[in-house]
Design an enzyme around this catalytic site. Structure first.
Site, PDB file in Angstrom:
ATOM      1  N   ASP A 236     -18.663  -0.570  -6.973  1.00 26.89           N
ATOM      2  CA  ASP A 236     -17.591   0.049  -7.753  1.00 26.89           C
ATOM      3  C   ASP A 236     -17.119  -0.832  -8.900  1.00 26.89           C
ATOM      4  O   ASP A 236     -16.708  -0.332  -9.956  1.00 26.89           O
ATOM      5  CB  ASP A 236     -16.412   0.481  -6.869  1.00 26.89           C
ATOM      6  N   THR A 258      -7.387  -3.099  -4.531  1.00 25.96           N
ATOM      7  CA  THR A 258      -7.266  -3.917  -3.332  1.00 25.96           C
ATOM      8  C   THR A 258      -7.663  -5.361  -3.639  1.00 25.96           C
ATOM      9  O   THR A 258      -7.064  -6.315  -3.137  1.00 25.96           O
ATOM     10  CB  THR A 258      -8.144  -3.347  -2.213  1.00 25.96           C
TER      11      THR A 258
END
Length: 481
Positions: A236, A258
């Site tokens: 990603d 995150t």
């Protein structure tokens, strides 16, 4: 092209997955959410595991909600994998990278292949959960003994959708088994550590065809075939960096969520001992680029605190945190102390106490400590990257979910002493979509994709202000030798 094409981006994060629908035309780039689903890891007697079957069900539900599309692409987090037997059957739920099975494994690896030599061969940062260490930890397991194939998470989902197996290159570069100079497997690392590279199917590059949706998938989703699946930057972060709306060369990026991934886009890897000591990684990006970056714990610190506090309103909490005195207390956001879930507010307070700083007690004080610490980590990463790569920058692009945190964006500008351009928030999905569009000829190049992003996506600029010396003092206080 006179009309916009439609692409489904399967984008899986550590806490949720979603299928995003992107429409791409000459002056059009529009992204909508078709379906979102939770990603809830399971703590089983044998350890922390991903619920991969629930994720696959969410992908199918998302494709059904998306409707007819011109292509599908898949990206996810890195390093984790699934094992299959000779029949292609899944051998158990994939292990979560936060599982403690790799504790102490790196030292065993370094006894055979010293850390400096390993870095010179792979250019990858030390992280206890790298795929290499996971494989060494799994060596004695029955699953690995019976495995005929290893698929990284997005490659597994692609296999289930199409029936074809491959290993996407940008994600493979996070395994610590790829040579970033040759952009293929490091047979030397594999040989010296006894890793069987035939476990991996052939490498694919972003833009390569990955097959078509199987007949039973078409039936399950209600789509009409043929629907191609296109290989994208399946890590990603690789997709997110592809969606940095940079219009000039001298830029740095921070992919926030995150994790915070902060660094530069380079043409060649930096494999020096100084780079290794600074724990910078050389991961592969689109078009033979290198993602030269440092991995920082990111908004995980705040997410865990919010979970502990019962998920209070974040906007209110950030407004209160903005009124707390700046840099009163900071922690090392890259410290592995904060890797595991649970008791995050207490661990942050303990770290401040141990370093002789004022201990944050209230929720706004703890939140301000986290945001200040992340901005400080961004400052260190961007400054170190420029020095180690000998590449000065004029602007910092922040992409990903952290762009919605205006306090973090402003403090990052203040800490770095550089203008910040924040956006797009959905960078990974947009990079996924644009890679599919380029494969079909709807976008000419990575540069034209970035120009399209700059023209069509909402961006916000932040000018640095405040006391630059205060950031230097905080950095010295926390990281003094």
């Amino acid at each position: 092209m006179n009309t916009a094409n439609t692409y489904a981006a399967v984008d899986l994060g550590a806490s949720s997955g979603r299928v995003m629908l992107g429409r791409v035309g000459p002056d059009t780039l529009h992204l909508t959410e078709a379906h979102r689903f939770p990603n809830r890891p399971l703590r089983l007697p044998e350890g922390l595991r991903w619920d991969i079957l629930a994720l696959y069900a969410g992908v199918l539900d998302g494709l059904r909600a998306a409707g007819q599309v011109d292509s599908v692409g898949i990206d996810s987090w890195a390093v984790d994998y699934a094992l299959l037997d000779a029949d292609g059957t899944l051998l158990g739920n994939p292990v979560h990278y936060r599982d403690p099975r790799t504790d102490g494994i790196a030292e065993k690896v370094w006894a055979t292949l010293p850390a400096a030599e390993l870095y010179g061969l792979t250019g990858l940062q030390y992280a206890p959960f790298n795929t290499l260490y996971q494989l060494i930890a799994a060596r004695q397991s029955g699953q690995l003994a019976h495995a005929e194939r290893l698929l990284l998470i997005p490659d597994l989902l692609s296999y289930w959708l199409t029936g074809h197996q491959g290993t996407e290159l940008t994600n493979a570069s996070t395994t610590q088994l790829i040579d970033p100079r040759t952009r293929t497997w490091s047979t030397e690392v594999a040989h010296r550590l006894g890793i069987d590279l035939t476990l991996f199917p052939p490498l694919r590059r972003p833009g390569d065809p990955a097959g078509h949706l199987r007949p039973d998938v078409l039936e399950e989703t209600g789509l009409t075939g043929p629907v191609p699946v296109t290989t994208v930057g399946s890590h990603d972060t690789a997709s997110a960096v592809a969606a940095v709306p940079a219009t000039r060369e001298r830029f740095a990026y921070i992919c926030t969520g995150t994790w915070s991934l902060a660094g530069l886009e380079l043409d060649t890897p930096v494999l020096t001992e100084e780079s290794r000591a600074a724990n910078f990684t050389n991961e592969l990006g689109l078009d033979d680029t290198i993602r030269y970056l440092r991995n920082v714990m990111g908004l995980w610190l705040l997410q865990e605190c919010l979970r502990t506090w019962g998920n209070p309103d974040l906007a209110d909490l950030l407004r209160e945190a903005a009124r707390v005195p700046a840099l009163r207390s900071v922690v090392d956001a890259g410290d592995s102390t904060f890797l595991a879930p649970g008791r995050m507010p207490e661990r942050i307070a303990d770290a401040c106490r141990a370093s002789g700083q004022p201990v944050p007690e209230t929720r706004p004080e703890i939140t301000r400590c986290i945001i200040d610490s992340l901005a400080l980590a961004h400052r260190r990463a961007i400054r170190d990257a420029q020095r180690l790569a000998d590449r000065p920058v004029d602007v910092v692009h922040i992409v990903g979910g952290g762009t919605r945190n205006t306090l973090l964006c402003q403090l990052t500008a203040d800490a770095c002493g550089l203008p910040v351009v924040a956006g797009p928030a959905e960078a990974a999905a947009l990079g996924n979509v644009l890679t599919q569009a380029r494969a079909q000829g709807a976008v000419e190049s990575l540069a034209s994709a970035r120009e399209l992003l700059a023209r069509t996506q909402p961006l916000r600029s932040y000018t640095p202000h405040g006391d630059a010396d205060a950031w230097a003092e905080a950095e010295g206080r926390l990281f003094a030798p």
